[in-house]
Motif scaffolding. Structure first.
Motif, short mmCIF file in Angstrom:
data_model
loop_
_atom_site.label_atom_id
_atom_site.label_comp_id
_atom_site.label_asym_id
_atom_site.label_seq_id
_atom_site.Cartn_x
_atom_site.Cartn_y
_atom_site.Cartn_z
N ASP A 30 58.63 36.09 98.60
CA ASP A 30 58.68 36.63 97.24
C ASP A 30 58.63 35.47 96.25
O ASP A 30 59.59 34.71 96.14
CB ASP A 30 59.95 37.45 97.05
N PRO A 31 57.53 35.30 95.52
CA PRO A 31 57.43 34.15 94.60
C PRO A 31 58.40 34.22 93.43
O PRO A 31 58.58 33.21 92.73
CB PRO A 31 55.97 34.22 94.13
N LEU A 42 53.68 26.32 92.97
CA LEU A 42 52.77 26.57 94.07
C LEU A 42 52.88 28.01 94.57
O LEU A 42 51.86 28.71 94.74
CB LEU A 42 53.07 25.60 95.22
N ASP A 43 54.10 28.48 94.80
CA ASP A 43 54.29 29.84 95.30
C ASP A 43 53.84 30.88 94.28
O ASP A 43 53.24 31.90 94.65
CB ASP A 43 55.76 30.06 95.67
N GLU A 44 54.12 30.63 93.02
CA GLU A 44 53.70 31.58 92.00
C GLU A 44 52.18 31.68 91.92
O GLU A 44 51.64 32.74 91.57
CB GLU A 44 54.26 31.17 90.64
N GLY A 45 51.50 30.61 92.28
CA GLY A 45 50.04 30.61 92.22
C GLY A 45 49.36 31.19 93.43
O GLY A 45 48.24 31.70 93.33
N ASN A 63 55.13 43.64 93.96
CA ASN A 63 54.51 44.91 93.55
C ASN A 63 53.02 44.96 93.84
O ASN A 63 52.41 46.03 93.77
CB ASN A 63 54.78 45.21 92.07
N ASP A 64 52.41 43.82 94.18
CA ASP A 64 51.00 43.83 94.56
C ASP A 64 50.77 44.62 95.85
O ASP A 64 49.73 45.28 96.01
CB ASP A 64 50.48 42.41 94.77
N CYS A 121 66.42 33.27 101.93
CA CYS A 121 65.61 32.22 101.30
C CYS A 121 64.39 32.78 100.59
O CYS A 121 63.52 32.02 100.16
CB CYS A 121 65.16 31.21 102.35
N GLY A 122 64.29 34.10 100.50
CA GLY A 122 63.18 34.71 99.79
C GLY A 122 62.10 35.31 100.66
O GLY A 122 61.11 35.84 100.15
#
Length: 244
Positions: free
Chosen positions: A124-125, A142-145, A151-152, A235-236
Motif C-alpha cells: 500500500d503506497p 518510489l512507491d507512490e510512483g 482503490n485501483d 509494514c504495509g
C-alpha cells in the motif's frame, strides 16, 4: 521488467526464500483449486507444491534460477498472457505488479484467463510508519510512483478483499521490509541486491553511512528499540483477493 531482473536475479533465489507464514495466507486465499497461474513468478516463491502450477516470467535470468522441480515457466509478460480464456482455476501475482508496464492491462489479462480467485501480494503506497523510510525517504516517492493505490484494484477487478500481511521478525523472504528487526542487514550489499527498490534508488552511500553510524552509536536503538520486543508488525504489505 525482464531486463531489470536479469541483473537483480543473480542472487535472488538464495535470498528470497518463501516465508511459510506468508505462504499459508496466500495458499488459503487461492482456495481448494487445482490449476494455478503464477504471473511474474520469478524463481518460484509461494507456488503451491501440491497444485498444477504454470509460471509466467519475463526474465530469462529469473527462469534460470527456478529449481528443476519447480513448475514449468513460460517467458512472457503479464500484459499479454499466452493462454486461452478461463484456462486456470486461480491465479496469483506476488510482489510483482509494481514492475508491470501496464498494471490495468495485466490484471485484465489475469481475469481473462482465470475462472476463480485472483490473489495478489502487494504494498500500500499510502502506508507510513516503517523506520527504513526515515533513512531512505525516496522509498516513499518510489512507491507512490510505481505501486497501485488500494482503490485501483476495485476499479480494475471489481469487488476485492484487502487484508494486511504481518511480517514476522525472522522473515525468510528478503524483500524490502523483511529485516525490520534486523537493521544491520540493510548494510549488506548482497541483501540489498535482492531488493528492486534499492536498484531503483541508485547511490545510497550517504544514507547507508547514516544508518551505520546510528547503529554503532545506539541512536537507532534509542529511536526504534521498542521493535526488538515484537514478533511481527504491519509494514504495509497487503493481500488483495478478487473473486469471480
Amino acid at each position: 521488467m525482464g531486463v531489470r531482473y536479469d541483473a537483480i536475479g543473480l542472487d535472488y533465489a538464495k535470498l528470497r526464500q518463501p516465508d511459510p507464514r506468508i505462504a499459508a495466507a496466500i495458499h488459503l486465499a487461492l482456495g481448494g483449486v487445482q490449476t494455478i497461474l503464477n504471473v511474474g513468478a520469478g524463481a518460484g516463491s509461494y507456488e503451491p507444491e501440491d497444485k498444477d502450477v504454470t509460471a509466467v516470467e519475463p526474465s530469462s535470468e529469473m527462469i534460470s534460477q527456478r529449481a528443476a522441480s519447480a513448475a514449468p515457466a513460460v517467458q512472457a509478460s503479464a500484459e499479454s498472457l499466452p493462454f486461452a480464456d478461463d484456462s486456470f482455476d486461480a491465479s496469483m501475482a506476488i510482489l510483482t505488479i509494481h514492475h508491470w508496464s501496464d498494471q490495468q492491462a495485466g490484471l485484465a489479462e489475469m481475469r481473462r484467463v482465470t475462472r476463480g480467485n485472483i490473489v495478489l501480494l502487494t504494498f500500500d503506497p499510502a502506508f507510513r510508519g516503517f523506520w527504513l523510510t526515515d533513512y531512505f525517504p525516496d522509498l516513499i516517492t518510489l512507491d507512490e510512483g510505481q505501486m497501485p493505490a488500494m482503490n485501483d484494484y476495485e476499479r480494475w477487478l471489481g469487488p476485492v478483499e484487502i487484508s494486511p500481511v504481518m511480517i514476522p521478525h525472522d522473515c525468510t523472504d528478503g524483500f524490502l521490509s523483511a529485516y525490520w528487526r534486523r537493521p544491520a542487514a540493510y548494510l549488506d550489499d548482497r541483501v540489498r541486491r535482492a531488493m528492486s527498490s534499492f536498484w531503483a534508488l541508485g547511490d545510497v552511500s550517504e544514507q547507508l553511512a547514516a544508518l551505520r553510524a546510528d547503529l554503532e552509536s545506539g541512536v537507532w536503538e534509542g529511536r526504534y528499540g521498542s521493535l526488538l520486543a515484537k514478533d511481527e508488525i504491519d509494514c504495509g504489505y497487503r493481500l488483495v483477493v478478487a473473486r469471480p
